[in-house]
Structure formats: structure tokens, C-alpha cells
Design an enzyme around this catalytic site. Sequence first.
Site, PDB file in Angstrom:
ATOM      1  N   GLY A   1     -10.929 -33.276   7.718  1.00  0.00           N
ATOM      2  CA  GLY A   1     -10.578 -32.881   9.374  1.00  0.00           C
ATOM      3  C   GLY A   1      -9.945 -31.778   9.772  1.00  0.00           C
ATOM      4  O   GLY A   1     -10.026 -31.318  10.643  1.00  0.00           O
TER       5      GLY A   1
ATOM      6  N   GLU B   1      -2.546 -32.081  10.386  1.00  0.00           N
ATOM      7  CA  GLU B   1      -3.613 -33.236  10.602  1.00  0.00           C
ATOM      8  C   GLU B   1      -4.536 -32.811  11.783  1.00  0.00           C
ATOM      9  O   GLU B   1      -3.937 -32.332  12.851  1.00  0.00           O
ATOM     10  CB  GLU B   1      -2.883 -34.516  11.038  1.00  0.00           C
ATOM     11  CG  GLU B   1      -2.639 -35.314   9.645  1.00  0.00           C
ATOM     12  CD  GLU B   1      -4.082 -36.021   9.478  1.00  0.00           C
ATOM     13  OE1 GLU B   1      -5.101 -35.494   9.841  1.00  0.00           O
ATOM     14  OE2 GLU B   1      -4.261 -37.122   9.066  1.00  0.00           O
ATOM     15  N   ASP B   2      -5.609 -33.168  11.507  1.00  0.00           N
ATOM     16  CA  ASP B   2      -6.373 -33.222  12.721  1.00  0.00           C
ATOM     17  C   ASP B   2      -6.131 -34.141  14.055  1.00  0.00           C
ATOM     18  O   ASP B   2      -6.014 -33.580  15.169  1.00  0.00           O
ATOM     19  CB  ASP B   2      -7.800 -33.309  12.341  1.00  0.00           C
ATOM     20  CG  ASP B   2      -7.987 -34.551  11.641  1.00  0.00           C
ATOM     21  OD1 ASP B   2      -6.948 -35.463  11.340  1.00  0.00           O
ATOM     22  OD2 ASP B   2      -9.299 -34.888  11.097  1.00  0.00           O
TER      23      ASP B   2
ATOM     24  N   ASP C   1      -4.397 -41.289  14.801  1.00  0.00           N
ATOM     25  CA  ASP C   1      -5.092 -42.530  15.566  1.00  0.00           C
ATOM     26  C   ASP C   1      -4.195 -43.708  15.426  1.00  0.00           C
ATOM     27  O   ASP C   1      -3.492 -43.957  16.245  1.00  0.00           O
ATOM     28  CB  ASP C   1      -6.474 -42.740  14.799  1.00  0.00           C
ATOM     29  CG  ASP C   1      -7.284 -43.523  15.928  1.00  0.00           C
ATOM     30  OD1 ASP C   1      -7.256 -43.792  16.875  1.00  0.00           O
ATOM     31  OD2 ASP C   1      -8.049 -44.533  15.046  1.00  0.00           O
TER      32      ASP C   1
ATOM     33  N   LYS D   1      -3.495 -40.003  19.717  1.00  0.00           N
ATOM     34  CA  LYS D   1      -4.164 -41.317  20.704  1.00  0.00           C
ATOM     35  C   LYS D   1      -2.984 -42.231  20.800  1.00  0.00           C
ATOM     36  O   LYS D   1      -3.018 -42.843  19.995  1.00  0.00           O
ATOM     37  CB  LYS D   1      -5.148 -41.860  20.001  1.00  0.00           C
ATOM     38  CG  LYS D   1      -6.856 -40.892  19.956  1.00  0.00           C
ATOM     39  CD  LYS D   1      -7.899 -41.867  19.323  1.00  0.00           C
ATOM     40  CE  LYS D   1      -8.896 -41.000  18.747  1.00  0.00           C
ATOM     41  NZ  LYS D   1      -9.702 -41.923  17.927  1.00  0.00           N
TER      42      LYS D   1
ATOM     43  N   PHE E   1     -13.300 -42.374  20.670  1.00  0.00           N
ATOM     44  CA  PHE E   1     -13.526 -41.530  19.400  1.00  0.00           C
ATOM     45  C   PHE E   1     -14.249 -40.241  19.771  1.00  0.00           C
ATOM     46  O   PHE E   1     -15.016 -40.134  20.359  1.00  0.00           O
ATOM     47  CB  PHE E   1     -14.837 -42.539  18.469  1.00  0.00           C
ATOM     48  CG  PHE E   1     -14.816 -41.946  17.153  1.00  0.00           C
ATOM     49  CD1 PHE E   1     -13.801 -42.240  16.222  1.00  0.00           C
ATOM     50  CD2 PHE E   1     -15.733 -41.110  16.648  1.00  0.00           C
ATOM     51  CE1 PHE E   1     -14.086 -42.025  14.834  1.00  0.00           C
ATOM     52  CE2 PHE E   1     -15.974 -40.527  15.405  1.00  0.00           C
ATOM     53  CZ  PHE E   1     -15.111 -41.036  14.430  1.00  0.00           C
TER      54      PHE E   1
END
Length: 183
Positions: free
Chosen positions: A48, A103-104, A107, A135, A156
Site C-alpha cells: 500500500g 504507511e499508507d 485503521d 481513521k 473503506f
Amino acid sequence: MRAADIANDLTTVLATEEEILAKLNEIAAQVAKDYEPDSLVLVGVLKGAVMVMADFSRALPMLVPMDWMAVSSYGAGTRSSGVVQIRKDLDTDIHDKHVLIVEDIIDSGLTLSWLLENFAARGAASVEVFALFRKPEAAKVEVHCRYVGFDIPNEFVVGYGLDYAERYRNLRDVAVLAPHVYS
Ligand code: IMP
Ligand code: MG
């Protein structure tokens, strides 16, 4: 590919390519202030973070080595399992190095908290995190993230490296995936 090319698969565009690149330039300038030249190693989390790493590393006004980890925590679903597996380890020794994990998205935070512990155990001089997206409502564990691009709702999303079942990584923008695509 732009969001308009696959509009039927998406709902809201959360960040356009232009907004992402502007943010990466801003954060790169901050990172260049925070680290001595030649002291930093970037570690990208495959797959990612490929796009973030490519654009962020080139926005930095200094030489910086890059290494990669591949871990899996998702399978083909849209929810984090919390079980982290190393698929590809670092090629370099990070002992005594200042590591910035690229990092992308954060979550649940489970992948990163696992990585942070793992890198600390290898004797890194420091380990910090740059996540392009986060998030906040999805957090299951607190992860200290020194640099954050955008805080987004608990939905998502795909694009700019982020996939659903290996699709949409080559979308230039980041958008919420329409529920009809996965339900
Ligand atoms: P975490 O362990 O739950 O924080 O998840 C970390 C990884 O799950 C990220 O590095 C992504 O690869 C993937 N992921 C989490 N949320 C999304 C999303 O909204 N779209 C695509 N991939 C995601
Ligand atoms: Mg990832």
C-alpha cells in the site's frame, strides 16, 4: 486513472492527487527540519505504501535510503484481523538507525503497533511513523504517529496504493469504495 474514470465504483473523493502531493511536500519539509542530513532510513510497508514512498521520498531535499517490509493483516476482506505475518523482511540492519515508517493508512493500528515493537526489538535508535491517512474512529490500539497526512472517516477507501482485493491501487485519487462493490 482518475476518480472520474471509475465514478460508478466510488462514492466520495476524500483527497485528490493534487491535494495528496501538496500534503507530501508539506510533510517532507517538516521531516527535513526534524532530522539531521544522512541520519534517516525510510521503511515502507508493502504494497500500500508504494505510491506514498515514491512521492514522499522524492519530495525530501536530502539523501535517504529506503527499505521495505511486507506484512499481511487483512487477506482479501475489508476488516483488520490483528494477526500480523511477515511476508518480506527488511534487507538492511536498522540497529542504531533513525527509522521513519512510511504507511499508507492507519485503521485499527494493529499492524503498526506490532511493527513498532518489532523495530524497537531490533535496536533502532528511534522509530517514528508517517501515515498518509488515519481513521481515528477505527483505532483499537493507540499508535503514536508523528506525521499524519489526512484524518478520514471510518470507511473503506481505495486509491493511491490502497486496494480492495488488489484492485484500485493505480487510482491517482483516494475515494470511498461504493458498498455495492464489496457486498
Ligand atoms: P490496521 O492494522 O487495521 O491499522 O490496518 C493497516 C493496513 O490495512 C493498512 O496498511 C492497509 O494496507 C490496510 N487498510 C486499512 N484500511 C484500509 C482501507 O480503508 N482501504 C484499503 N486498505 C486499508
Ligand atoms: Mg498497508
